[in-house]
Scaffold this active site. Structure first.
Site, PDB file in Angstrom:
ATOM      1  N   VAL A 650       0.827  -1.200   0.000  1.00 42.96           N
ATOM      2  CA  VAL A 650       0.000   0.000   0.000  1.00 42.96           C
ATOM      3  C   VAL A 650       0.860   1.248   0.000  1.00 42.96           C
ATOM      4  O   VAL A 650       0.412   2.320  -0.426  1.00 42.96           O
ATOM      5  CB  VAL A 650      -0.972   0.018   1.202  1.00 42.96           C
ATOM      6  CG1 VAL A 650      -1.989  -1.086   1.060  1.00 42.96           C
ATOM      7  CG2 VAL A 650      -0.231  -0.088   2.515  1.00 42.96           C
ATOM      8  N   ASP A 651       2.119   1.111   0.456  1.00 42.39           N
ATOM      9  CA  ASP A 651       2.997   2.270   0.358  1.00 42.39           C
ATOM     10  C   ASP A 651       3.527   2.419  -1.063  1.00 42.39           C
ATOM     11  O   ASP A 651       4.273   3.350  -1.357  1.00 42.39           O
ATOM     12  CB  ASP A 651       4.142   2.203   1.372  1.00 42.39           C
ATOM     13  CG  ASP A 651       4.941   0.908   1.303  1.00 42.39           C
ATOM     14  OD1 ASP A 651       4.771   0.157   0.328  1.00 42.39           O
ATOM     15  OD2 ASP A 651       5.722   0.658   2.244  1.00 42.39           O
TER      16      ASP A 651
END
Length: 781
Positions: A650-651
């Site tokens: 998700v980063d």
């Protein structure tokens, strides 16, 4: 048992003798043939609605879905549709540990349900349901296959995943010398969100070696070792491997290593690496394998953190045509660590003379010892140190967002049972298989699926010292043919690299021994999946596209070969005992078709217990974002059929003008272009959009860089995703910065894209550090 048994009584009444002979399901019933049943499903798909009124609801729904997806069967080439279903081959499924419907459907107790996936996943669903509803019973049955000096306490598992209910904690091993507080900066308890088989007494080395020998497999090959240079090889039977492990274990004990002490192993893929891991486990020592490619500074950090009694290394290694002087790296790390108060008094060094002669090796007489001179003197018999199920087994340091490595701690029993089970079922392992995983033991894949998982199952494992494209890109398939490898497990980056080199390097070799393929490390894009399936596997080998992490210890979401249809690029369904959930930004579980954050709802046996010396970071990183869940840090999509698709970290999500775009999705769109071999996407700051998409692209061999190609690549993204996801910058890349295990170092790509060239950091772990200079030189092209 007649095929008629697959139909419920309402539909059986329709299949009378006078029914149309054109009805394929009638034909299947009359011929009493499993193959006819497969043909009926395919014929129904081809015929559209003609027989719809005659089908049970499940087959109706299945055929409807397949009609849209142009279903294929193993043995038939896969088309280009990313949502393509690949049906299990019936012969494979009949022999699989978890068969698809054609095996279980003949059971007299079988009853069709309204759930279309039940047709395929009946036995899996029964086992999965039990693993969730009765985890103690399910995992106790799995554990009963192994040797226990003392059985575990009545409670197989206890857990707390909710930080709101107090510390995510667990008491790990009351009687372990790992709690030598002069060595470790932890509380008087090691903590984790679960404990498994507490009170049980066992030893993973005993279960890997002694147990298999006692069952009659002592003369079975345990390890085939393939050297960097073709023609250089060796092998060890289980008897020979145990002898070597016991000699090293006795040497370690003689030199003061006790139960709970740590040992750092800084070795390439020589036989000595798994031997060292098993020797530590045999005497209850905690091994910490450091990838033999990390810099002296990185090694020093790990030495300071875990304070080992001994460092085990070799003088040098040859990877491809490149020689790496490992002993020099160790010398530097030990010198620096001693200046920071951590002195290691013994460096056991294996002489890898194919890379460097002994006389050319720098030596500190008071500290350094040649493995070949001392270890063989010791007895080949070594008593086992029995350990509690929750005693630590190993520390493995993984990268962290702060730059400080995270010391992931795994314990013994749960990890042992979980890696053994996942290896057996996810690869459909049989005793006749020859298994090769290309990963290095410096990473979790090498721990779980080179060493422990295979050996716990009594497997024959191929261990390869070199790089996969040396002396040419056909080396992998040369090794496959040489050892008759049946199961081949590798990373998507290697698949794409070999794909770029052309089919001819694959097709010149037989590869007929292969029956299962596997993928690990990152989501595999559909075009690479299809090449892997069609070219490497000759359209006949199922692909175990596994999702898991260093922290999980073993597979979490994975296909089970032969159990259900596959979709290129999807990890498919959860393994036994794993309850994945997808939550939104507020932590609310989403049902059905959705996209969001991938979390896990309850504990599983292979889960890590803490981050060594930093339990607060453990709780903050994995349990604070979404209380009540383990947060994986990955994005995930679940489609309408319930299949899971990993979308990347998700980063690694880029926020472009309010659009949240997963880098994996853009990379997949780029690689779908026929002239793109590989792509890596990062986000860079943009004064208007917030962030913009910056794509590093490697064209296929022989394709020249050009503006027209850039435009065509951008158009491919616009077509596949939308205009909002179109890359702002295409950066030509003759290669991408990867570790030897194939992981793309996106941190480096972000720095190059942002022109922060003075902040590139440590590039010593790259398989080819020269790639960085090449990318910098092409930055403005």
């Amino acid at each position: 048992m007649a095929v008629n048994a697959c139909f419920n009584h309402n539909y059986r009444r329709k299949f009378t003798v006078g029914a149309s002979h054109l009805d394929p399901f009638m034909a299947a019933a009359k011929t009493n043939s499993i193959s006819s049943l497969f043909k009926a499903i395919r014929a129904t798909t081809d015929a559209g609605n003609r027989f719809r009124s005659r089908l049970p609801v499940t087959i109706h729904r299945l055929s409807s879905g397949l009609s849209k997806r142009k279903a294929a069967v193993l043995g038939e080439a896969v088309a280009s549709d990313d949502d393509h279903l690949i049906l299990p081959d019936q012969d494979f499924s009949q022999q699989a540990h978890i068969p698809s419907f054609q095996k279980v459907i003949l059971s007299p107790s079988f009853s069709l349900s309204t759930d279309s996936s039940t047709l395929y996943r009946f036995q899996y669903q029964e086992m999965y349901k039990r693993s969730i509803e009765d985890p103690s019973g399910f995992w106790s049955d799995m554990a009963s296959e192994f040797y226990w000096k003392k059985k575990w306490d009545h409670q197989v598992c206890s857990e707390n995943l909710d930080i709101r209910k107090g510390n995510i904690n667990i008491e790990v091993g009351n009687h372990i010398s790992f709690i030598h507080m002069q060595h470790y900066r932890i509380h008087n308890q090691l903590m984790g969100f679960s404990q498994w088989f507490k009170g049980g007494v066992t030893n993973i080395c005993y279960n890997c070696l002694d147990r298999n020998i006692e069952s009659g497999n002592g003369e079975k090959i345990a390890i085939h070792w393939e050297g960097n240079e073709p023609g250089v090889d060796d092998s060890l039977t289980y008897n020979q491997l145990l002898d070597r492990v016991c000699q090293l274990a006795n040497y370690l004990k003689q030199n003061g290593v006790k139960k709970g002490d740590s040992v750092i192993i800084y070795l390439p893929m020589l036989m000595e690496l798994p031997i060292s891991m098993l020797a530590c486990a045999r005497i209850g020592a905690v091994h910490s394998v450091v990838f033999a490619g990390f810099s002296a500074e990185s090694l020093e950090q790990r030495i300071i953190d875990c304070k080992p009694k001994i460092v085990i290394t070799c003088n040098a290694v040859k990877r491809g045509s490149k020689i790496i002087n490992l002993k020099d790296i160790v010398d530097s790390a030990l010198s620096e660590s001693s200046q920071n108060g951590v002195c290691v008094g013994l460096c056991l060094t294996s002489a890898n003379e194919s890379a460097m002669k002994r006389e050319a090796t720098k030596w500190i007489k008071e500290r350094d010892v040649w493995w070949q001179d001392d270890v063989p003197k010791y007895s080949t018999k070594c008593d086992v140190e029995w350990v509690d199920g929750e005693d630590p087994l190993f520390l493995l340091y993984t990268s962290g967002s702060t730059g400080k490595p995270k010391g992931v701690l795994h314990t013994t029993a749960g990890y042992m049972i979980y890696t053994a089970a996942t290896f057996k079922y996810a690869f459909d392992y049989k005793q006749s298989d020859i298994y090769w995983c290309t990963a290095d033991c410096g990473w979790i894949t090498g721990h779980s699926y080179v060493a422990y998982g295979p050996l716990l199952n009594g497997a024959t494992v191929v261990v390869y010292e070199g790089v996969p494209n040396y002396p040419d890109p056909g080396r992998c398939w040369d090794i496959v043919d040489k050892y008759k490898v049946t199961i081949f497990y590798t990373a998507p980056t290697l698949v794409r690299s070999l794909m770029r080199d052309g089919d001819e390097y694959v097709t010149r070799y037989s590869r007929k021994s292969l029956r299962v393929l596997g993928s690990v490390g990152e989501p595999i894009n559909p075009s690479a999946w299809r090449w892997f399936f069609n070219v490497v596997g000759d359209s006949r080998c199922p692909i175990s596209d596994t999702w898991w992490q260093t922290e999980t210890g073993g597979f979490m979401i994975t296909p089970l070969p032969g159990a259900w249809p596959q979709k290129p690029g999807s990890a498919t369904f959860p393994f036994f005992g794993v309850q994945p959930v997808i939550v939104d930004e507020k932590g609310k579980e989403m049902k059905g078709e959705c996209s969001g954050y991938l979390c896990v709802k309850t504990s599983w046996p292979g889960a890590f217990r803490t981050l060594f010396g930093d339990h607060e970071r453990y709780e903050t990183t994995y349990f604070s974002a979404f209380p009540g869940y383990y947060f994986s840090g990955d994005g995930c999509r679940r489609d309408k059929d319930g299949y899971y698709w990993l979308t990347g970290r998700v980063d690694d999500v880029i926020n472009v003008s309010g659009h949240r775009i997963g880098t994996a999705e853009v990379e997949s769109a780029l690689v779908s272009h026929p002239k793109c071999a590989e792509a890596a996407v990062v986000g860079v700051e943009h004064e208007v959009k917030g962030q913009c998409i910056y794509a590093f692209v490697t064209p296929v061999e022989g394709v020249a860089y050009s503006e027209d190609l850039k435009k065509s690549l951008v158009l491919s993204v616009r077509t596949n995703i939308g205009a909002f996801a179109a890359p702002d910058k295409i950066h030509w890349a003759p290669g991408l910065p990867k570790t030897r295990s194939g992981k793309i170092m996106r941190r480096i790509l972000r720095k190059i894209a942002s022109r922060q060239l003075d902040e590139l950091g440590d590039t010593s772990t790259l398989a080819d550090p020269n790639v960085v200079d090449q990318l910098i030189a092409l930055a403005d092209s």
